[in-house]
Design an enzyme around this catalytic site. Structure first.
Site, PDB file in Angstrom:
ATOM      1  CB  CYS A  92      -0.918  -0.021   1.223  1.00 57.17           C
ATOM      2  SG  CYS A  92      -1.798   1.519   1.525  1.00 57.17           S
ATOM      3  CB  CYS A 124       0.315   1.773   4.172  1.00 57.64           C
ATOM      4  SG  CYS A 124      -1.359   1.112   4.060  1.00 57.64           S
TER       5      CYS A 124
END
Length: 157
Positions: free
Chosen positions: A78, A81
């Site tokens: 991600c 993230c």
């Protein structure tokens, strides 16, 4: 006359082919990311996530120690993230003594029950629990630092 049409079609085909190649190359170079900066930030963000995972409170401990909890559901792949990792690391350093900081990788099958329990719909997802482990807030996606700080302060008040 047919031979002239044939030559004209051949030249037209070559021109169309050249235009197509130039267009495709231009599109490729104009739309691609700056791969050098992307790979550097990705590596740094992923490394910071791995460090934060090692520093985080185990899920089972967080559910039993009567402290407020922030559960971050994340994935190694991600990019959001990874880009948020420095902000979250800073907040973890600031609030880590008073708030359980739990990190659960959504790609790890052992976290299937918490993923279902907290209705994880995307990553990153930040689930805030009060000291009784009751859900107080869920934030999903790229969240600005002031919003996360405000929720953490509310959690502690």
């Amino acid at each position: 006359m047919n031979s002239e049409k044939g030559k004209l079609r051949a030249k037209l085909s070559i021109v169309v082919g050249i235009i197509t190649v130039v267009f495709a190359a231009g599109t490729f170079f104009l739309t691609r990311s700056d791969l050098s900066s992307l790979s550097t930030s990705t590596v740094a963000g992923l490394a910071l996530i791995k460090t934060m995972v090692k520093q985080s409170v185990p899920y089972e401990v967080a559910l039993s120690n009567n402290k407020p909890t922030l559960i971050e559901f994340y994935a190694d792949w991600c990019t959001t993230c990874q880009s948020m990792a420095p902000i979250l690391n800073k907040l973890h350093q600031q609030y880590g003594e008073t708030v359980n900081w739990v990190m659960l990788n959504v790609d790890d099958p052992q976290w299937a029950k918490p993923i279902e329990k907290y209705r994880v719909t995307g990553v990153p997802q930040f689930t805030f629990l009060d000291s009784n482990q009751e859900e107080t807030e869920i934030l999903v996606g790229k969240i600005p630092e002031p919003i996360i700080t405000k929720v953490l302060q509310e959690l502690l008040s």
